[in-house]
Design a protein around this motif. Structure first.
Motif, PDB file in Angstrom:
ATOM      1  N   PHE A   1       5.039  -0.588  -0.568  1.00 11.05           N
ATOM      2  CA  PHE A   1       4.604  -0.164   0.772  1.00 11.05           C
ATOM      3  C   PHE A   1       3.405   0.774   0.688  1.00 11.05           C
ATOM      4  CE2 PHE A   1       4.734   3.424   3.742  1.00 11.05           C
ATOM      5  CZ  PHE A   1       4.392   2.764   4.922  1.00 11.05           C
ATOM      6  N   LEU A   2       3.492   1.754  -0.190  1.00  8.36           N
ATOM      7  CA  LEU A   2       2.416   2.732  -0.301  1.00  8.36           C
ATOM      8  C   LEU A   2       1.102   2.078  -0.733  1.00  8.36           C
ATOM      9  CD1 LEU A   2       4.307   5.785  -1.857  1.00  8.36           C
ATOM     10  CD2 LEU A   2       3.360   5.607   0.450  1.00  8.36           C
ATOM     11  N   GLN A   3       1.178   1.061  -1.563  1.00  7.74           N
ATOM     12  CA  GLN A   3      -0.035   0.376  -1.994  1.00  7.74           C
ATOM     13  C   GLN A   3      -0.777  -0.229  -0.810  1.00  7.74           C
ATOM     14  OE1 GLN A   3       1.693  -2.280  -4.903  1.00  7.74           O
ATOM     15  NE2 GLN A   3       1.090  -0.957  -6.621  1.00  7.74           N
ATOM     16  N   GLN A   4      -0.017  -0.684   0.185  1.00  4.25           N
ATOM     17  CA  GLN A   4      -0.662  -1.237   1.379  1.00  4.25           C
ATOM     18  C   GLN A   4      -0.994  -0.143   2.402  1.00  4.25           C
ATOM     19  OE1 GLN A   4       0.881  -5.047   2.941  1.00  4.25           O
ATOM     20  NE2 GLN A   4       2.435  -4.952   1.317  1.00  4.25           N
ATOM     21  N   ALA A   5      -0.136   0.846   2.492  1.00  3.65           N
ATOM     22  CA  ALA A   5      -0.332   1.896   3.496  1.00  3.65           C
ATOM     23  C   ALA A   5      -1.587   2.720   3.226  1.00  3.65           C
ATOM     24  CB  ALA A   5       0.891   2.815   3.546  1.00  3.65           C
ATOM     25  N   ILE A   6      -1.911   2.938   1.960  1.00  3.68           N
ATOM     26  CA  ILE A   6      -3.069   3.787   1.660  1.00  3.68           C
ATOM     27  C   ILE A   6      -4.390   3.078   1.971  1.00  3.68           C
ATOM     28  CG2 ILE A   6      -1.852   5.169  -0.043  1.00  3.68           C
ATOM     29  CD1 ILE A   6      -3.147   3.539  -2.236  1.00  3.68           C
TER      30      ILE A   6
ATOM     31  N   ILE B   1      -4.812   1.729   4.800  1.00 10.72           N
ATOM     32  CA  ILE B   1      -4.961   2.046   6.223  1.00 10.72           C
ATOM     33  C   ILE B   1      -5.227   3.537   6.409  1.00 10.72           C
ATOM     34  CG2 ILE B   1      -3.877   1.888   8.498  1.00 10.72           C
ATOM     35  CD1 ILE B   1      -2.096  -0.333   7.377  1.00 10.72           C
ATOM     36  N   PHE B   2      -4.479   4.363   5.708  1.00  4.21           N
ATOM     37  CA  PHE B   2      -4.666   5.812   5.782  1.00  4.21           C
ATOM     38  C   PHE B   2      -4.789   6.364   4.363  1.00  4.21           C
ATOM     39  CE2 PHE B   2      -2.660   4.926   9.872  1.00  4.21           C
ATOM     40  CZ  PHE B   2      -3.450   5.671  10.726  1.00  4.21           C
ATOM     41  N   PRO B   3      -5.962   6.255   3.768  1.00  3.52           N
ATOM     42  CA  PRO B   3      -6.127   6.636   2.369  1.00  3.52           C
ATOM     43  C   PRO B   3      -5.975   8.131   2.097  1.00  3.52           C
ATOM     44  CG  PRO B   3      -8.239   6.093   3.373  1.00  3.52           C
ATOM     45  CD  PRO B   3      -7.190   5.705   4.351  1.00  3.52           C
ATOM     46  N   ASP B   4      -6.127   8.969   3.133  1.00  3.62           N
ATOM     47  CA  ASP B   4      -6.071  10.419   2.914  1.00  3.62           C
ATOM     48  C   ASP B   4      -4.681  11.001   3.101  1.00  3.62           C
ATOM     49  OD1 ASP B   4      -8.825  10.483   2.438  1.00  3.62           O
ATOM     50  OD2 ASP B   4      -9.254  10.627   4.590  1.00  3.62           O
ATOM     51  N   ALA B   5      -3.729  10.193   3.549  1.00  3.89           N
ATOM     52  CA  ALA B   5      -2.375  10.708   3.763  1.00  3.89           C
ATOM     53  C   ALA B   5      -1.708  11.046   2.428  1.00  3.89           C
ATOM     54  CB  ALA B   5      -1.544   9.683   4.523  1.00  3.89           C
ATOM     55  N   LYS B   6      -0.914  12.086   2.424  1.00  3.87           N
ATOM     56  CA  LYS B   6      -0.140  12.446   1.233  1.00  3.87           C
ATOM     57  C   LYS B   6       1.029  11.485   1.072  1.00  3.87           C
ATOM     58  CE  LYS B   6      -2.710  15.875   0.044  1.00  3.87           C
ATOM     59  NZ  LYS B   6      -3.489  15.831  -1.218  1.00  3.87           N
ATOM     60  N   ARG B   7       1.456  11.266  -0.193  1.00  2.50           N
ATOM     61  CA  ARG B   7       2.474  10.248  -0.467  1.00  2.50           C
ATOM     62  C   ARG B   7       3.584  10.859  -1.318  1.00  2.50           C
ATOM     63  NH1 ARG B   7      -2.902   8.051  -2.827  1.00  2.50           N
ATOM     64  NH2 ARG B   7      -4.011   8.128  -0.865  1.00  2.50           N
ATOM     65  N   ALA B   8       4.809  10.694  -0.844  1.00  2.00           N
ATOM     66  CA  ALA B   8       5.971  11.191  -1.593  1.00  2.00           C
ATOM     67  C   ALA B   8       7.041  10.110  -1.601  1.00  2.00           C
ATOM     68  CB  ALA B   8       6.509  12.475  -0.963  1.00  2.00           C
ATOM     69  N   LEU B   9       7.674   9.924  -2.768  1.00  2.00           N
ATOM     70  CA  LEU B   9       8.749   8.945  -2.919  1.00  2.00           C
ATOM     71  C   LEU B   9      10.094   9.654  -2.944  1.00  2.00           C
ATOM     72  CD1 LEU B   9       7.750   6.314  -5.643  1.00  2.00           C
ATOM     73  CD2 LEU B   9       8.245   5.877  -3.233  1.00  2.00           C
ATOM     74  N   LEU B  10      11.065   9.046  -2.279  1.00  2.00           N
ATOM     75  CA  LEU B  10      12.454   9.463  -2.420  1.00  2.00           C
ATOM     76  C   LEU B  10      13.106   8.519  -3.435  1.00  2.00           C
ATOM     77  CD1 LEU B  10      13.626  10.198   1.233  1.00  2.00           C
ATOM     78  CD2 LEU B  10      13.476  11.836  -0.654  1.00  2.00           C
ATOM     79  N   THR B  11      13.653   9.051  -4.490  1.00  2.00           N
ATOM     80  CA  THR B  11      14.179   8.201  -5.559  1.00  2.00           C
ATOM     81  C   THR B  11      15.576   8.634  -5.972  1.00  2.00           C
ATOM     82  OG1 THR B  11      13.332   9.620  -7.336  1.00  2.00           O
ATOM     83  CG2 THR B  11      11.838   7.939  -6.468  1.00  2.00           C
ATOM     84  N   ALA B  12      16.303   7.675  -6.507  1.00  2.00           N
ATOM     85  CA  ALA B  12      17.555   7.976  -7.200  1.00  2.00           C
ATOM     86  C   ALA B  12      17.209   8.215  -8.676  1.00  2.00           C
ATOM     87  CB  ALA B  12      18.518   6.811  -7.052  1.00  2.00           C
TER      88      ALA B  12
END
Length: 554
Positions: free
Chosen positions: A73-78, A80-91
């Motif tokens: 998802f993030l690969q596509q989302a950036i 559209i909004f390349p400057d947004a910060k990105r954080a993953l929720l992981t197990a």
């Protein structure tokens, strides 16, 4: 400004609800918290957010989702909004994927689930990310965006209409802006249907008419009342002055304008000889001030709207409007102004709006940056345009048919042009042809003394060759001279006799036409002085004659 968005994505409904709750509790005052239950749904939402031109500050995304993982998802989302910060929720089991994503997707952080208590394990991390984002954030333009092609007459029409109606907009050229391409894709608009106009609420119009734009931005196009004391057709300086004085003196006043307030003067880049403005002002600024003043006194302004016919039934005058409606009035002022005279040379009609423009066309100035600009004309309007374009173009060439500028231009402008190094004046010169397929590519000029003919590369040609009235629709109603200018007052007399149809014992007032109660002011009037101040003066004086007229008929 709209609140920046924090978007959280998770396919687990309980987790998604808990994340959104914690985000809203801490950041809801300053950020808009949105949630999506899948990557696909989130991407659709991002496209709509982009069309509304709202900023996205942070993506908080679960890694383990079916169909589309968090990293995917993030690969596509950036994009559209390349400057947004990105954080993953992981197990714990997803730690390796999260670490790899730091390199591949450039995520800024990954958080282990569960994140309780959020005060210790969630908010400190997100606070740092949001602080970093805010440090480099530049608020987006919040008005109308116009996406089109520089050489499209449709695009020029939209830009010119918005600019002349004092509506801020952002121009995005489809040929040079990746964001423009992106937005047309999200709006499902192909290039054939440009220009695309995107409004702040995300609504879009494709190749809109001026009326469609006007209705969307809230301009009034229909009259509120069926009857007015005073109706004014045209909103140049003369019409605006009449509206201000009429309404301020108690007359119920409506002003009808088919394009934009300000008239031809409203397109002027700089007026420096108008009393009371020692450093000058633009025609647009003058129009804006006058419109504000008129509205403050209660003038009803209809734009864009056009009067298509007049019917007189004393003591009333009935106006037929282009939308089929009709309004009536006791007194009517014709402040129609004039239109630029058209240049009749091969290729001109096909390229009008695609490199060839009539009037100042300030909307095209930025597009002419570092280019050569050609201007036809030698009067004040041409001189003002030359000075304006000299700030953007690498060079401005004025093509003047006469022997010098002094025949028709104010001395202050002649002096300014002479002192501007990137303006050249070519006298005894006429354009005899314009060339180009989809846009202007070259002009052919002729020296009228030597007969020499040259073809020069050109992308922008602005034409100021005098003006003519558009009064054909008044034929059979209002008396005009052989050029179409409206006759008033003493000019209505022939051999000491009034024109046929005048049946009152008194003489027509100074600005009155051959129809009692119908007046004409400004450039459209026969014998008028073509200056802003004189138009304003006529508009103001005319209201006094209207009071005298009404006192006798009411």
């Amino acid at each position: 400004m709209a609140k920046p968005v924090i978007l959280t994505v998770d396919d687990d409904a309980e987790v998604l609800q808990a994340v959104a709750r914690d985000l809203r509790q801490e950041y809801g005052e300053n950020y808009r918290i949105l949630r999506a239950d899948s990557g696909a749904t989130a991407l659709e939402a991002l496209e709509q957010i982009k069309l509304r031109n709202h900023p996205v500050a942070l993506f908080l995304v679960d890694q383990r989702m079916p169909q589309m993982s968090g990293v995917e998802f993030l690969q596509q989302a950036i994009t559209i909004f390349p400057d947004a910060k990105r954080a993953l929720l992981t197990a714990y089991a997803d730690t390796d994927a999260a670490i790899n994503a730091i390199n591949t997707t450039k995520i800024d952080y990954y958080l282990m689930k569960p994140w309780n208590p959020p005060e210790e394990r969630l908010y400190p991390v997100l606070n740092d990310l949001l602080d970093d984002w805010q440090a480099t954030f530049h608020p987006p333009f919040e008005g109308i965006r116009v996406i089109g092609n520089r050489w499209s007459p449709y695009s020029h029409q939209v830009k010119d209409f918005l600019a002349r109606n004092q509506v801020p907009y952002e121009w995005m050229d489809i040929e040079f802006s990746k964001e423009a391409e992106q937005l047309t894709e999200y709006a499902d608009c192909d290039k054939v249907r440009l220009p695309l106009v995107i409004f702040p609420d995300g609504e879009q119009l494709r190749q809109p008419t001026n009326l469609e734009i006007a209705q969307k931005i809230g301009l009034r196009t229909q009259a509120e009342k069926p009857f007015y004391d005073l109706a004014i057709i045209g909103s140049g300086p003369a019409g605006l002055a009449a509206a201000v004085y009429g309404a301020s003196e108690g007359l119920r006043t409506v002003m009808i304008e088919r394009e934009a307030p300000g008239g031809q003067a409203g397109t002027s880049s700089r007026i420096e000889n108008y009393l009371g403005f020692p450093v000058g002002l633009s025609g647009g600024d003058l129009a804006r001030r006058a419109v504000t003043q008129a509205r403050r006194f209660g003038v009803e302004i209809l734009t864009p709207q056009e009067v298509t016919g007049i019917r007189v039934a004393n003591p009333y005058c009935f106006l037929q409007l282009a939308d089929g409606s009709e309004i009536s009035c006791h007194a009517l002022i014709l402040a129609l102004g004039v239109a630029w005279r058209r240049l009749d040379v091969p290729g001109i009609e096909r390229l009008t709006g695609a490199g060839v423009y009539y009037g100042a066309a300030q909307t095209e100035a930025m597009s002419c940056k570092d280019e050569d600009v050609y201007i036809i004309g030698g009067a004040n309007s041409a001189g003002q345009a030359a000075m304006y374009f000299s700030k953007y173009a690498s060079h401005v060439t004025m093509l003047v048919r006469g022997e010098s500028l002094s025949l028709s231009m104010s001395q202050y402008l002649i002096d300014q042009i002479a002192e501007t190094p990137n303006i050249t004046v070519k006298t005894y010169t006429s354009v005899i042809e314009v060339k180009g397929e989809n846009c202007l590519e070259a002009i052919t000029i002729k020296n009228n003394r030597t007969g020499e003919i040259q073809t020069l590369p050109a992308t922008s040609l602005f034409i100021f060759i005098g003006a003519a009235p558009r009064t054909e629709w008044l034929d059979g109603i209002v008396q005009r001279d052989d050029r179409g200018f409206i006759l008033t007052g003493p000019d209505l007399q022939r051999d000491g006799q009034h024109v046929p149809g005048w049946n009152l014992e008194r003489d027509p007032f100074l600005l009155e036409t051959n129809i009692p109660g119908i007046f004409a002011v400004g450039d459209v009037r026969h014998g008028s002085v073509k200056r802003v101040a004189s138009g304003v003066g006529e508009g103001a004086i005319c209201v006094q004659f209207i009071h005298q007229y009404l006192a006798k008929v009411l």
